[in-house]
Write a protein that holds these residues in place. Structure first.
Motif, mmCIF file in Angstrom:
data_model
loop_
_atom_site.group_PDB
_atom_site.id
_atom_site.type_symbol
_atom_site.label_atom_id
_atom_site.label_comp_id
_atom_site.label_asym_id
_atom_site.label_seq_id
_atom_site.Cartn_x
_atom_site.Cartn_y
_atom_site.Cartn_z
ATOM 1 N N ALA A 1 0.804 -1.225 0.000
ATOM 2 C CA ALA A 1 0.000 0.000 0.000
ATOM 3 C C ALA A 1 0.839 1.279 0.000
ATOM 4 O O ALA A 1 0.481 2.271 0.644
ATOM 5 C CB ALA A 1 -0.944 -0.009 1.195
ATOM 6 N N ARG A 2 1.935 1.276 -0.716
ATOM 7 C CA ARG A 2 2.750 2.476 -0.911
ATOM 8 C C ARG A 2 3.118 2.585 -2.384
ATOM 9 O O ARG A 2 3.237 1.586 -3.081
ATOM 10 C CB ARG A 2 4.083 2.403 -0.151
ATOM 11 N N LYS A 3 3.330 3.805 -2.821
ATOM 12 C CA LYS A 3 3.988 4.011 -4.101
ATOM 13 C C LYS A 3 5.436 3.563 -3.996
ATOM 14 O O LYS A 3 5.995 3.461 -2.899
ATOM 15 C CB LYS A 3 3.999 5.500 -4.459
ATOM 16 N N ALA A 4 6.051 3.325 -5.141
ATOM 17 C CA ALA A 4 7.500 3.157 -5.203
ATOM 18 C C ALA A 4 8.065 4.309 -6.031
ATOM 19 O O ALA A 4 7.528 4.626 -7.094
ATOM 20 C CB ALA A 4 7.861 1.819 -5.855
ATOM 21 N N TRP A 5 9.101 4.946 -5.499
ATOM 22 C CA TRP A 5 9.786 5.998 -6.245
ATOM 23 C C TRP A 5 11.047 5.397 -6.838
ATOM 24 O O TRP A 5 11.967 5.019 -6.123
ATOM 25 C CB TRP A 5 10.100 7.189 -5.336
ATOM 26 N N LEU A 6 11.055 5.282 -8.168
ATOM 27 C CA LEU A 6 12.138 4.570 -8.842
ATOM 28 C C LEU A 6 13.417 5.384 -8.898
ATOM 29 O O LEU A 6 14.493 4.833 -9.104
ATOM 30 C CB LEU A 6 11.694 4.164 -10.250
ATOM 31 N N GLN A 7 13.309 6.687 -8.715
ATOM 32 C CA GLN A 7 14.493 7.549 -8.662
ATOM 33 C C GLN A 7 14.424 8.390 -7.390
ATOM 34 O O GLN A 7 13.376 8.915 -7.043
ATOM 35 C CB GLN A 7 14.564 8.478 -9.892
ATOM 36 N N GLY A 8 15.545 8.505 -6.697
ATOM 37 C CA GLY A 8 15.595 9.392 -5.549
ATOM 38 C C GLY A 8 15.437 8.728 -4.201
ATOM 39 O O GLY A 8 15.782 9.313 -3.172
ATOM 40 N N LEU A 9 14.882 7.496 -4.169
ATOM 41 C CA LEU A 9 14.751 6.766 -2.921
ATOM 42 C C LEU A 9 15.412 5.401 -3.047
ATOM 43 O O LEU A 9 15.283 4.738 -4.083
ATOM 44 C CB LEU A 9 13.278 6.571 -2.542
ATOM 45 N N SER A 10 16.087 4.989 -1.993
ATOM 46 C CA SER A 10 16.687 3.664 -1.974
ATOM 47 C C SER A 10 15.600 2.621 -1.722
ATOM 48 O O SER A 10 14.485 2.968 -1.305
ATOM 49 C CB SER A 10 17.729 3.578 -0.861
ATOM 50 N N PRO A 11 15.893 1.337 -1.959
ATOM 51 C CA PRO A 11 14.900 0.312 -1.631
ATOM 52 C C PRO A 11 14.449 0.388 -0.182
ATOM 53 O O PRO A 11 13.260 0.222 0.114
ATOM 54 C CB PRO A 11 15.651 -0.992 -1.928
ATOM 55 N N GLU B 1 14.397 3.090 1.755
ATOM 56 C CA GLU B 1 13.538 4.264 1.900
ATOM 57 C C GLU B 1 12.163 4.023 1.286
ATOM 58 O O GLU B 1 11.147 4.534 1.772
ATOM 59 C CB GLU B 1 14.212 5.476 1.258
ATOM 60 N N ASN B 2 12.123 3.231 0.210
ATOM 61 C CA ASN B 2 10.846 2.920 -0.423
ATOM 62 C C ASN B 2 9.954 2.050 0.457
ATOM 63 O O ASN B 2 8.757 1.931 0.197
ATOM 64 C CB ASN B 2 11.076 2.228 -1.768
ATOM 65 N N ARG B 3 10.526 1.440 1.503
ATOM 66 C CA ARG B 3 9.721 0.662 2.436
ATOM 67 C C ARG B 3 9.176 1.513 3.567
ATOM 68 O O ARG B 3 8.341 1.052 4.344
ATOM 69 C CB ARG B 3 10.555 -0.495 3.017
#
Length: 334
Positions: free
Chosen positions: A170-180, A182-184
């Motif tokens: 239930a989160r977006k993933a930011w493919l640029q700018g966030l590490s894996p 941070e994406n969690r």
């Protein structure tokens, strides 16, 4: 007889790279008989081009068990799915949620949220090759996508291709700018959107993933109508808190598991695996959180972390931290 994966998906442990290997899964199964367990992501190229079929090795006791595949080529994924089915997995899952650079460079994982038609082709090709269920794990969107626009379209496409079960992080993933990592954590959770998707697609079996840290947090989502909840890091770092009570609380069967008993049941497994060449730390690293929040937990972690490097260390290193307490056993204090 293997349990039904869809029934088991009422509670599942997320696929986690470097964590949910076969040793981890064996320990988790000792804590909970009913929950669905997932492999680490295995890439289709590794199986099909690399011939790395050893990545499919598992113990029969791990079932119900799902194989998660990474890839974006329908033909290759279909071949990989066939390998997984032949290896005995109860479910084949397609990763459409991982945001790591390595995954992006292979044009699969979360980036597939931008290509729902391709995902549908992959699902259809995989289903044509296997009799077991093909499922999808996805995000609510990536980058600047508007989740309430893209997620319904994504679900429509994969449903039309024959997918009947999906797990939504239930989160977006930011493919640029966030590490894996941070994406969690950084993109905000949108649980309500996942509940809205269940209302919009009542025929789909929908599980919620992301940020669930306890069974008490999981149960309300099931009570509200979601079909399943997938737990990740909490199930790894505090496995007894998530899994030991899951059979009676989530599935209405069995009893609460004593984590000390589960650890003791690991001893013959450790001995057998070490006799085949496994190193002690490869197994015990997944058991460090066995007593998280309980007396003696710190001493337990220290003993396992420091003791595995000793020459000749084996199952007795694990056993000596467990002391008799009447008819049961407890984790020993320092």
């Amino acid at each position: 007889m293997k349990n039904n994966a869809q029934k088991a998906a009422r509670l599942s442990v997320a696929p986690m790279m470097d964590w949910t290997d076969r040793h981890c899964r064996f320990f988790h199964r000792l804590l909970c008989h009913e929950a669905l367990l997932y492999t680490e992501m295995v890439t289709a190229p590794a199986l099909v081009r690399g011939g790395a079929l050893h990545l499919l090795d598992h113990n029969a006791e791990e079932h119900p068990l799902a194989l998660q595949l990474g890839g974006a080529d329908p033909v290759e994924l279909a071949q990989a799915a066939r390998h997984g089915a032949e290896a005995g997995y109860d479910e084949i899952n397609l990763n459409c949620g991982c945001p790591s650079d390595r995954v992006q460079s292979g044009a699969f994982g979360a980036i597939l949220m931008k290509s729902p038609d391709l995902v549908a082709d992959c699902v259809a090709a995989m289903q044509a090759k296997v009799a077991v269920e093909v499922t999808v794990k996805c995000r609510i969107g990536v980058d600047d996508q508007e989740p309430r626009e893209v997620l319904p379209r994504f679900l429509e496409k994969i449903r039309a291709a024959g997918c009947q079960r999906v797990t939504i992080h239930a989160r977006k993933a930011w493919l640029q700018g966030l590490s894996p990592k941070e994406n969690r954590d950084i993109p905000p959770l949108d649980y309500e959107l996942v509940h809205e998707m269940k209302q919009a697609f009542p025929d789909l079996h929908i599980s919620l993933n992301g940020g669930i840290a306890s069974l008490l947090e999981a149960l309300p989502h099931l009570e509200r109508g979601l079909d399943g909840v997938m737990v990740g890091r909490a199930a790894y770092h505090q496995p007894a808190d998530i899994l030991a009570e899951a059979d009676p609380l989530v599935f209405g069967t069995g009893e609460v598991t004593d984590p000390v008993a589960a650890v003791r049941d690991m001893l013959p497994y450790i001995e057998a695996e070490m006799s085949k060449g496994a190193r002690l730390h490869q197994i015990t690293r997944h058991m460090l959180g066995a007593f998280a929040g309980r007396p003696g937990a710190r001493a337990w972690r220290r003993q396992l972390s420091e003791g595995v490097s000793r020459k000749g260390a084996g199952p007795e290193l694990v056993e000596q931290r467990l002391i008799p307490d009447g008819s049961k056993f407890s984790c020993a204090e320092a």
